[in-house]
Design an enzyme around this catalytic site. Structure first.
Site, mmCIF file in Angstrom:
data_model
loop_
_atom_site.group_PDB
_atom_site.id
_atom_site.type_symbol
_atom_site.label_atom_id
_atom_site.label_comp_id
_atom_site.label_asym_id
_atom_site.label_seq_id
_atom_site.Cartn_x
_atom_site.Cartn_y
_atom_site.Cartn_z
ATOM 1 N N ILE A 157 0.803 -1.219 -0.005
ATOM 2 C CA ILE A 157 -0.208 -0.055 -0.020
ATOM 3 C C ILE A 157 0.832 1.421 -0.083
ATOM 4 O O ILE A 157 0.456 2.131 -0.765
ATOM 5 C CB ILE A 157 -1.026 -0.127 1.177
ATOM 6 C CG1 ILE A 157 -2.034 -1.114 1.040
ATOM 7 C CG2 ILE A 157 -1.661 1.275 1.238
ATOM 8 C CD1 ILE A 157 -2.786 -1.409 2.447
ATOM 9 N N PRO A 207 2.166 -2.337 9.326
ATOM 10 C CA PRO A 207 1.289 -3.238 10.146
ATOM 11 C C PRO A 207 1.118 -2.801 11.740
ATOM 12 O O PRO A 207 2.081 -1.978 12.063
ATOM 13 C CB PRO A 207 1.570 -4.694 9.885
ATOM 14 C CG PRO A 207 3.039 -4.450 9.510
ATOM 15 C CD PRO A 207 3.246 -3.309 8.928
ATOM 16 N N ARG A 235 -3.781 1.137 10.494
ATOM 17 C CA ARG A 235 -4.342 0.460 11.971
ATOM 18 C C ARG A 235 -4.577 1.590 12.928
ATOM 19 O O ARG A 235 -3.535 2.369 13.165
ATOM 20 C CB ARG A 235 -3.691 -0.741 12.408
ATOM 21 C CG ARG A 235 -3.932 -2.060 11.646
ATOM 22 C CD ARG A 235 -5.145 -2.591 11.769
ATOM 23 N NE ARG A 235 -5.565 -3.748 11.317
ATOM 24 C CZ ARG A 235 -5.633 -3.976 9.804
ATOM 25 N NH1 ARG A 235 -6.077 -2.851 9.190
ATOM 26 N NH2 ARG A 235 -5.976 -5.147 9.385
ATOM 27 N N ASP A 259 -8.908 6.413 8.731
ATOM 28 C CA ASP A 259 -9.824 5.124 8.027
ATOM 29 C C ASP A 259 -10.000 4.212 9.108
ATOM 30 O O ASP A 259 -10.699 3.239 9.078
ATOM 31 C CB ASP A 259 -9.456 4.462 6.699
ATOM 32 C CG ASP A 259 -10.601 3.620 6.336
ATOM 33 O OD1 ASP A 259 -11.598 3.979 6.108
ATOM 34 O OD2 ASP A 259 -10.097 2.515 5.994
ATOM 35 N N GLU A 264 -12.117 0.921 17.216
ATOM 36 C CA GLU A 264 -12.964 0.711 16.150
ATOM 37 C C GLU A 264 -13.806 -0.498 16.229
ATOM 38 O O GLU A 264 -14.895 -0.447 15.759
ATOM 39 C CB GLU A 264 -12.496 0.696 14.647
ATOM 40 C CG GLU A 264 -11.458 -0.408 14.353
ATOM 41 C CD GLU A 264 -10.948 -0.293 12.870
ATOM 42 O OE1 GLU A 264 -10.442 1.095 12.647
ATOM 43 O OE2 GLU A 264 -11.049 -1.115 12.106
ATOM 44 N N HIS A 295 -13.203 2.226 8.211
ATOM 45 C CA HIS A 295 -12.642 1.260 7.790
ATOM 46 C C HIS A 295 -12.823 0.422 6.298
ATOM 47 O O HIS A 295 -13.281 -0.497 6.080
ATOM 48 C CB HIS A 295 -12.323 0.249 9.020
ATOM 49 C CG HIS A 295 -10.924 -0.712 8.619
ATOM 50 N ND1 HIS A 295 -10.309 -1.018 9.830
ATOM 51 C CD2 HIS A 295 -10.507 -1.195 7.550
ATOM 52 C CE1 HIS A 295 -9.154 -1.813 9.399
ATOM 53 N NE2 HIS A 295 -9.175 -1.895 7.779
HETATM 54 P P1 NAD Z 1 3.025 -4.928 3.559
HETATM 55 O O1 NAD Z 1 3.282 -5.901 4.666
HETATM 56 O O2 NAD Z 1 3.005 -4.912 1.942
HETATM 57 O O3 NAD Z 1 3.623 -3.742 3.909
HETATM 58 C C1 NAD Z 1 4.205 -3.076 5.296
HETATM 59 C C2 NAD Z 1 5.418 -2.534 5.276
HETATM 60 O O4 NAD Z 1 5.728 -2.305 6.566
HETATM 61 C C3 NAD Z 1 6.554 -3.567 5.027
HETATM 62 O O5 NAD Z 1 7.378 -2.848 3.894
HETATM 63 C C4 NAD Z 1 7.252 -3.604 6.131
HETATM 64 O O6 NAD Z 1 8.929 -3.700 5.929
HETATM 65 C C5 NAD Z 1 7.216 -2.359 6.808
HETATM 66 N N1 NAD Z 1 7.100 -2.448 8.333
HETATM 67 C C6 NAD Z 1 6.797 -3.235 9.200
HETATM 68 N N2 NAD Z 1 7.260 -3.069 10.378
HETATM 69 C C7 NAD Z 1 7.801 -1.777 10.384
HETATM 70 C C8 NAD Z 1 8.407 -0.905 11.390
HETATM 71 N N3 NAD Z 1 8.433 -1.481 12.696
HETATM 72 N N4 NAD Z 1 9.008 0.329 10.976
HETATM 73 C C9 NAD Z 1 9.005 0.435 9.551
HETATM 74 N N5 NAD Z 1 8.481 -0.247 8.755
HETATM 75 C C10 NAD Z 1 7.867 -1.420 9.136
HETATM 76 O O7 NAD Z 1 1.230 -4.319 4.016
HETATM 77 P P2 NAD Z 1 0.240 -3.595 3.267
HETATM 78 O O8 NAD Z 1 -0.444 -4.569 2.349
HETATM 79 O O9 NAD Z 1 0.928 -2.430 2.642
HETATM 80 O O10 NAD Z 1 -0.542 -3.110 4.261
HETATM 81 C C11 NAD Z 1 -0.349 -2.196 5.279
HETATM 82 C C12 NAD Z 1 -1.163 -2.170 6.489
HETATM 83 O O11 NAD Z 1 -2.528 -1.490 5.889
HETATM 84 C C13 NAD Z 1 -1.775 -3.627 6.918
HETATM 85 O O12 NAD Z 1 -0.867 -4.157 7.921
HETATM 86 C C14 NAD Z 1 -3.093 -2.994 7.399
HETATM 87 O O13 NAD Z 1 -2.938 -2.848 8.800
HETATM 88 C C15 NAD Z 1 -3.481 -2.026 6.712
HETATM 89 N N6 NAD Z 1 -4.690 -2.145 5.927
HETATM 90 C C16 NAD Z 1 -5.675 -1.228 5.893
HETATM 91 C C17 NAD Z 1 -6.865 -1.356 4.872
HETATM 92 C C18 NAD Z 1 -7.925 -0.735 5.110
HETATM 93 O O14 NAD Z 1 -8.979 -0.690 4.524
HETATM 94 N N7 NAD Z 1 -7.814 0.670 5.678
HETATM 95 C C19 NAD Z 1 -6.905 -2.632 4.152
HETATM 96 C C20 NAD Z 1 -5.881 -3.597 3.994
HETATM 97 C C21 NAD Z 1 -4.526 -3.158 4.819
#
Ligand code: NAD
Length: 323
Positions: A157, A207, A235, A259, A264, A295
């Site tokens: 994302i 995450p 989140r 979001d 929530e 969300h």
């Molecule tokens: P992803 O796993 O592809 O990317 C997460 C990134 O965060 C990775 O590049 C990882 O290296 C980095 N990361 C993890 N811990 C870290 C830290 N402590 N410091 C710095 N970087 C760190 O996940 P994604 O698909 O991009 O999704 C990200 C988040 O979006 C999900 O975990 C979820 O919580 C949220 N999400 C929200 C919705 C929504 O509808 N609002 C939908 C899907 C996902």
């Protein structure tokens, strides 16, 4: 072959039906979530396709799941925290998920909220509701290509978000735990402190983990520009909500697009009497420089279709390979 799909919502039904017809596999559509109480509905199926916030069940649930001849839990979303993976392994149950169903959907919602806040749409709406139509010097905006956008988390994302902002001409800086070479053409890698201090828009995409829980708190708000906009599509727990409210009330930042909220689960996806909504939500929702959505950043036709199709494909492919 038969698969039971739980927590099925109306928007998903056409996709389930189309996949079922195309694959000649019966998919039983069940509105209730999967639990000990609804498990019997999956009798005769090879596996279940699920997506829900609450835990599936205790050790006895997984034992019974396996005893019924069910072999697969196909989660049709990214998060699998509601599945007890150790219990699945113990009972020979295979678990799959959909790590990326439409990162673009979430990236676009983050951008949408950021632009609405940047151009102060909520504040103008509040002014106009009071009959104020003159140019307010406090509400002058900025253009996106003049600004620095800072991303925290550059995965699926965060990466799509970076591409969108770059396409609009913004400078994009990013902090991620590891270096992602695939985004070098669209971001400048930097550290957490630089993102906090230099960004006009700060967008969160990590995450929720022990390391990221409350990563944006009192100290971070103090270090942000007073013109900064915080976007949280990830989140709620990443942000210290009381600290966010204080920062907005004291003009430490200019606005927030949310979001997700830490609490929530108490009210998102439910119908709640307005006077019973949590106090922090009511405070934030009353601010014209805050946008809250329940969300739904993921909720596009593309994402729903991918969740259903990939969730079912994951079960189907394993079963076909086995036979
Ligand atoms: P992803 O796993 O592809 O990317 C997460 C990134 O965060 C990775 O590049 C990882 O290296 C980095 N990361 C993890 N811990 C870290 C830290 N402590 N410091 C710095 N970087 C760190 O996940 P994604 O698909 O991009 O999704 C990200 C988040 O979006 C999900 O975990 C979820 O919580 C949220 N999400 C929200 C919705 C929504 O509808 N609002 C939908 C899907 C996902």
């Amino acid at each position: 072959m038969q698969i039971a799909a739980y927590s099925v919502v109306p928007a998903e039904k056409p996709y389930f039906k189309r996949w079922s017809k195309e694959h000649q596999v019966e998919v039983k559509l069940i509105a209730a979530p999967l639990s000990q109480a609804t498990l019997d509905e999956a009798a005769g199926c090879v596996g279940v396709c699920v997506q829900q916030p609450s835990a599936l069940g205790d050790a006895a649930f997984y034992r019974r799941f396996a005893q019924m001849g069910l072999k697969y839990i196909g989660v049709r979303s990214a998060g699998i925290d509601f599945v007890d993976l150790a219990a699945c392994q113990k009972n020979g149950i295979k678990v799959t998920n959909v790590p990326a169903y439409s990162p673009r959907a979430i990236a676009e919602m983050g951008l949408t909220q950021a632009l609405a806040l940047l151009r102060r749409l909520g504040e103008y709406r509040a002014e106009m509701a009071q009959g104020k139509f003159s140019l307010n010097p406090r509400l002058i905006s900025n253009e996106i290509y003049k600004l620095t956008v800072g991303l925290i988390g550059l995965g699926h994302i965060g990466g799509e978000t970076a591409r969108l902002y770059r396409a609009l001409g913004a400078r994009v800086i990013a902090y991620n735990r590891s270096h992602k070479i695939q985004y070098e053409s669209v971001v400048e890698y930097t550290d957490f402190a630089t993102v906090i201090a230099q960004s006009d828009i700060i967008s969160l995409h990590t995450p929720l983990t022990p390391a990221t829980n409350g990563m944006i708190g009192e100290e971070e708000f103090r270090k942000m520009k007073d013109s900064a906009i915080l976007i949280n599509m990830s989140r709620g727990g990443l942000v210290d909500t009381p600290a966010l409210i204080t920062a907005l009330q004291h003009g430490q930042i200019a606005g927030a697009g949310l979001d997700t909220l830490a609490n929530e689960a108490e009210f998102f996806r439910k119908d709640v009497p307005v006077d019973q909504l949590p106090a922090d939500y009511q405070t934030l929702a009353a601010m014209p420089n805050v946008i809250i959505t329940p969300h739904i950043a993921f909720y596009t036709a593309t994402a729903v279709k991918n969740m259903v199709n990939i969730g079912l494909d994951n079960i189907y492919r394993q079963e076909i390979k086995k036979n």
